[in-house]
Design a protein around this motif. Structure first.
Motif, PDB file in Angstrom:
ATOM      1  N   CYS A 166       3.654  34.994 -30.398  1.00  0.00           N
ATOM      2  CA  CYS A 166       4.451  33.823 -30.431  1.00  0.00           C
ATOM      3  C   CYS A 166       3.774  32.851 -31.085  1.00  0.00           C
ATOM      4  CB  CYS A 166       3.598  33.386 -28.607  1.00  0.00           C
ATOM      5  SG  CYS A 166       3.621  31.754 -28.369  1.00  0.00           S
ATOM      6  N   ALA A 167       4.491  32.412 -30.999  1.00  0.00           N
ATOM      7  CA  ALA A 167       3.677  30.986 -32.667  1.00  0.00           C
ATOM      8  C   ALA A 167       3.140  30.530 -32.195  1.00  0.00           C
ATOM      9  CB  ALA A 167       5.609  30.953 -32.969  1.00  0.00           C
ATOM     10  N   PHE A 168       2.639  30.268 -30.844  1.00  0.00           N
ATOM     11  CA  PHE A 168       2.181  29.198 -30.403  1.00  0.00           C
ATOM     12  C   PHE A 168       0.701  29.966 -29.789  1.00  0.00           C
ATOM     13  CE2 PHE A 168       0.560  27.498 -26.813  1.00  0.00           C
ATOM     14  CZ  PHE A 168      -0.248  25.597 -27.021  1.00  0.00           C
ATOM     15  N   PHE A 201       5.548  27.406 -37.072  1.00  0.00           N
ATOM     16  CA  PHE A 201       5.197  26.177 -36.592  1.00  0.00           C
ATOM     17  C   PHE A 201       5.096  25.507 -38.289  1.00  0.00           C
ATOM     18  CE2 PHE A 201       3.867  26.918 -31.891  1.00  0.00           C
ATOM     19  CZ  PHE A 201       4.487  25.716 -31.648  1.00  0.00           C
ATOM     20  N   THR A 202       6.743  24.987 -38.363  1.00  0.00           N
ATOM     21  CA  THR A 202       6.681  24.288 -40.516  1.00  0.00           C
ATOM     22  C   THR A 202       6.543  23.096 -40.658  1.00  0.00           C
ATOM     23  OG1 THR A 202       8.809  24.570 -39.879  1.00  0.00           O
ATOM     24  CG2 THR A 202       8.512  26.964 -40.082  1.00  0.00           C
ATOM     25  N   PRO A 203       6.415  22.998 -41.079  1.00  0.00           N
ATOM     26  CA  PRO A 203       6.727  21.396 -41.803  1.00  0.00           C
ATOM     27  C   PRO A 203       7.793  20.774 -41.364  1.00  0.00           C
ATOM     28  CG  PRO A 203       5.687  22.463 -44.005  1.00  0.00           C
ATOM     29  CD  PRO A 203       6.595  23.657 -43.182  1.00  0.00           C
ATOM     30  N   GLN A 259      -4.960  29.296 -32.112  1.00  0.00           N
ATOM     31  CA  GLN A 259      -6.067  29.220 -32.785  1.00  0.00           C
ATOM     32  C   GLN A 259      -6.580  29.258 -34.393  1.00  0.00           C
ATOM     33  OE1 GLN A 259      -7.022  33.842 -31.711  1.00  0.00           O
ATOM     34  NE2 GLN A 259      -5.575  33.371 -30.142  1.00  0.00           N
ATOM     35  N   GLY A 260      -5.352  28.248 -35.146  1.00  0.00           N
ATOM     36  CA  GLY A 260      -5.784  27.889 -36.549  1.00  0.00           C
ATOM     37  C   GLY A 260      -4.234  29.150 -36.980  1.00  0.00           C
TER      38      GLY A 260
END
Length: 377
Positions: free
Chosen positions: A257-259, A204-206, A17-18
């Motif tokens: 959840c990160a997603f 979610f990271t680099p 969702q950004g």
């Protein structure tokens, strides 16, 4: 007094969702003091917060480090729960402004310590880099949104194959066990108005998917671990139990959840030293390394899957998993590219900063925090 503990969480995340923020749950509005740190990239916000965090830990205070999902080495905030003090990064995308100016909140503007002429000399380059960062994040979020559609397809196969009656029996048994223990033992009073705090445990990271679950679970003695291939249904189990515990008057820490940022991966009930965690795709956690955890109860949702239904969709499931993985990889690569461009932008700010003056300001803020700490002794 020994050293304090560090708990690491994510207050915001790069999601389907950004950018999604749970910043307003970092600390209560009626805190002792909230310092909102403003300034550009590379001006020393994260270093400022890390320094104070380390000093307070050395003095024996437990500290929460709220990590940045877009930079593996940076902080978005520091919270010292015992004295109700927080330092927060107040710049985009997690803009924070004082809600109770003076009484609780104040702004520390590190822009007071930069050389405006030097920055203006690089104005066009800064604008170009900043625009590029925004564009790269937009592409990353498009990839995550594409992955969301693929995951919805994947979830549908497992939903068709799942016996939800069996799943609901697990929800009921866990909730009944938790509440039954409280009622029998008379060890805990239910809150009149229970708190529910919401954050992320993963991101979610680099550098890909990241987590500090061991620090969040530190102090938990009993864990229910929900396993199985049907990830969305696992989130349903955790989310339903979290809501039930809150309704029944238990304070909860809900980790999303990160997603899919409204779905739930983990709930911690601090007063019971208990947690319910689901198996998170892409995340490897070694539960044997969690300090103090002595009882793990595994509930496997796969036992309720009709394998004959899944067999019908075997090729579709494999295809969806492959496509989902590729979309996540592409998203991560663009998050990494945005971080690299952000690093370029920092190079224009760093030479323009008076870091000696910033360090002096940092010492003044630390002294004030220590003064607040004295009030709690």
């Amino acid at each position: 007094m020994g050293k304090g503990k560090i708990k690491k969480v994510f207050p915001g995340g790069n999601t389907s969702q950004g950018f999604y923020s749970y910043y307003h749950y970092m600390i209560a509005p009626n805190a002792t003091r909230i310092f909102c740190i403003k300034g550009g990239p590379g001006v020393g916000k994260s270093t400022f917060m890390k320094y104070i965090s380390e000093k307070m830990v050395d003095l024996g205070y437990d500290v929460e480090q709220h990590c940045c999902s877009s930079d593996n080495n940076s902080l978005d905030g520091v919270v010292i729960p015992a004295i109700g003090v927080a330092l927060l990064d107040g710049t985009a995308p997690h803009v924070v402004d004082p809600k109770n100016p003076g009484a609780v909140d104040e702004i520390i503007h590190l822009g007071d310590y930069w050389n405006e002429d030097k920055l203006r000399q690089n104005k066009e380059l800064i604008l170009k880099a900043n625009a590029r960062v925004g564009r790269l994040f937009k592409i990353a979020y498009n990839q995550l949104n594409e992955a969301k559609a693929i995951k919805a397809e994947l979830d549908s196969y497992y939903a068709e194959a799942m016996n939800m009656g069996g799943v609901n029996s697990i929800i009921h048994n866990i909730a009944e066990s938790i509440l039954g223990d409280i009622i029998r033992d008379h060890k805990l009073q239910f809150e009149k108005e229970a708190d529910d705090r919401h954050l992320f445990a993963t991101a979610f990271t680099p550098k890909g998917q990241a987590h500090f679950l061991e620090t969040i679970l530190d102090g938990v003695t009993k864990l229910y671990f929900i396993t199985g291939e049907a990830s969305a249904i696992g989130s349903h189990v955790i989310g339903t139990i979290a809501q039930a515990m809150h309704i029944h008057g238990l304070n909860t820490e809900v980790y999303h959840c990160a997603f899919e940022p409204t779905a739930v991966d983990l709930v911690v009930i601090p007063n019971l030293k208990l947690a319910i965690l689901k198996e998170i795709p892409g995340i490897d956690i070694k539960l044997q390394g969690v300090p103090g955890l002595d009882k793990v109860i595994i509930k496997d949702l796969n036992q309720f899957l009709d394998q004959s239904v899944l067999a019908v969709y075997e090729e579709e499931i494999k295809s969806a998993r492959d496509r989902f993985g590729l979309a996540i990889q592409r998203a991560t690569s663009y998050i990494a590219a945005a971080k690299a461009e952000h690093d370029v932008m920092e190079e224009y700010y760093i030479p323009a900063m008076d870091f000696n003056a910033i360090n002096a300001k940092r010492e003044l803020i630390l002294k004030r925090i220590l003064k607040y700490a004295e009030e709690f002794k």
